[in-house]
Write an enzyme that holds these catalytic residues in place. Structure first.
Site, mmCIF file in Angstrom:
data_model
loop_
_atom_site.group_PDB
_atom_site.id
_atom_site.type_symbol
_atom_site.label_atom_id
_atom_site.label_comp_id
_atom_site.label_asym_id
_atom_site.label_seq_id
_atom_site.Cartn_x
_atom_site.Cartn_y
_atom_site.Cartn_z
ATOM 1 N N HIS A 46 -105.882 123.439 -7.023
ATOM 2 C CA HIS A 46 -105.919 123.875 -8.411
ATOM 3 C C HIS A 46 -106.616 122.844 -9.292
ATOM 4 C CE1 HIS A 46 -104.040 123.916 -12.494
ATOM 5 N NE2 HIS A 46 -104.432 125.168 -12.429
ATOM 6 N N GLU A 49 -110.324 123.051 -8.949
ATOM 7 C CA GLU A 49 -110.823 124.199 -9.713
ATOM 8 C C GLU A 49 -111.117 123.787 -11.151
ATOM 9 O OE1 GLU A 49 -108.725 127.322 -12.370
ATOM 10 O OE2 GLU A 49 -107.847 127.317 -10.363
ATOM 11 N N HIS A 50 -110.200 123.018 -11.755
ATOM 12 C CA HIS A 50 -110.424 122.525 -13.121
ATOM 13 C C HIS A 50 -111.637 121.600 -13.182
ATOM 14 C CE1 HIS A 50 -106.673 123.394 -15.657
ATOM 15 N NE2 HIS A 50 -106.512 124.096 -14.537
ATOM 16 N N GLU A 126 -100.183 122.048 -18.623
ATOM 17 C CA GLU A 126 -100.071 123.365 -17.991
ATOM 18 C C GLU A 126 -98.749 123.480 -17.229
ATOM 19 O OE1 GLU A 126 -102.700 126.377 -15.121
ATOM 20 O OE2 GLU A 126 -103.359 124.303 -15.441
#
Length: 413
Positions: A46, A49-50, A126
């Site tokens: 994840h 991905e950022h 997040e």
């Protein structure tokens, strides 16, 4: 018709030409996610991905964002337990430009330490946001209750502790091991032509092949209970049942079963829990398929003093299904609804791109719309009854977030 092209390096390209539209959707699908991480790596898929949006050798982060805004396009990405996808939807005249930007992000992201530091803080926020959203985080707790320390039980976002250890070298090492040609699929759908296909073939032939991917072991379904005390207005309850792996021969009967259980407004759970008893605003079920397992989830949120009633309503609904109290009309209505939803969803180039990319990555095969409709049509009353008994006549996992963190009395028996 889906066209599949395998490059010499093992990377696969799947294309669906839709000449009557003016858009093109492009997705880079990578067979990596939290499922393939070690405990110390949890969250890195994840986080990568950022970081693909945080600057390349040729463009800054703001230039990447401006590039898509300038052409009226849309770009985004997401990470699941078993795959990561970077995608864009643009006008057909800008498709080559979109591929240039996406491939720049894929090949040339620099993972500058100052950007890594800033983005860590973004993901910290997040994680806090999800922690503050009980109807979201309760599903992470259900994964943990279902699979324990197996990687399918890991949160996709990772944890604050694992995230703190990530740096540019760590990201590059993980990418070198997992972002190899045989684990990558480029999917395109829309008004595409041979020139665009040749551009993708030429560009992505540079992806290096790698060794066989990490071996994963099938999880053991644990049927545990996880309860959390949190100062919330509602009690948030999830039940998990051991489901079916992707591509299983009973996957279509299961889709029909889930639809009549909690997949629509006419479903058993919606009608019983919300319409008849007025216990919940949100109540539903869904099935998640993985490469070697699956999980059927039921969720409901209600006032804490109604938690027993909520569980009793769910249990009665499941008991009725196990007893075979499903009418032919329910099954036929469910099948027609599923066929309608399927056909309507495929009017979007982004939906077609996603379907083709995921199918190629996980199944390596593609069914036509007519074949999928036929699979739904072949589901029988006997199939649904058999699956209901198989799935719901067993112990289940559970997660609960409530002001007391205490299980309902009916679950303490």
């Amino acid at each position: 018709m889906v066209q599949k092209i395998e490059l010499a390096n093992g990377l696969r390209l799947v294309c669906e030409q839709i000449p009557h539209v003016r858009s093109v959707s492009i997705g880079i699908w990578v067979h990596t996610g939290s499922r393939f991480e070690t405990e110390s790596e949890n969250g890195i898929s994840h986080f990568l991905e950022h970081m693909f949006f945080k600057g390349t050798k040729n463009r800054s982060a703001s230039e990447i964002a401006e590039a898509f805004d300038r052409i009226g396009g849309h770009v985004n990405a997401f990470t699941s337990k078993e795959y990561t996808c970077f995608y864009a939807k643009v006008l057909d005249e800008h498709a080559s430009y979109a591929i240039d930007i996406l491939s720049d992000m894929f090949f040339n992201s620099i993972f500058a330490e100052e950007e890594v530091k800033k983005e860590k803080n973004v993901v910290f926020e997040e994680i806090k946001m999800v922690d503050d959203t009980p109807d979201d985080i309760v599903h992470d707790y259900l994964s943990e209750a279902s699979y324990g320390v197996h990687s399918l039980g890991y949160p996709i976002l990772g944890t604050v502790d694992t995230l703190k250890t990530f740096d540019g070298d760590f990201l590059r090492d993980y990418m070198k091991r997992h972002y190899t040609a045989e684990h990558v699929v480029v999917s395109m759908a829309g008004n595409i032509d041979d020139q665009l296909i040749d551009t993708v073939k030429s560009t992505f032939s540079a992806v290096k092949p790698g060794k066989q991917g990490p071996k994963v072991e099938a999880p053991t379904f644990l049927a545990k209970r996880i309860t959390k005390q949190k100062d919330t207005e509602q009690a948030h309850l999830c039940l998990g049942f051991n489901g079916l792996q992707i591509g299983h021969e009973d996957i279509y009967p299961l889709v029909v079963l889930n639809n009549l259980l909690g997949g629509s407004m006419s479903s058993r759970l919606f009608q019983e829990i919300r319409e008849k008893r007025g216990l919940a605003y949100s109540v539903f079920s869904f099935h998640s398929s993985y490469q070697d397992s699956g999980l059927l989830t039921i969720y409901g949120g209600t006032a804490p003093n109604q938690l027993n009633d909520l569980y009793d309503g769910i249990k009665q609904t499941l008991d009725s299904l196990v007893a075979g109290n499903v009418s032919e009309k329910e099954i036929e209505n469910g099948k027609e609804q599923l066929k309608g939803n399927l056909m309507l969803s495929l009017e979007s180039t982004n939906s077609r791109m996603s379907r083709n990319g995921k199918n190629e990555l996980l199944l390596k095969r593609h069914r036509s719309l007519d074949e999928m409709v036929e699979e739904i049509n072949e589901v029988t009353h006997k199939d649904v009854n058999r699956l209901a008994e198989q799935l719901f006549n067993r112990d289940f996992s559970l997660s609960l977030i409530s002001p007391t963190g205490e299980l309902p009395d009916s679950l303490m028996k």
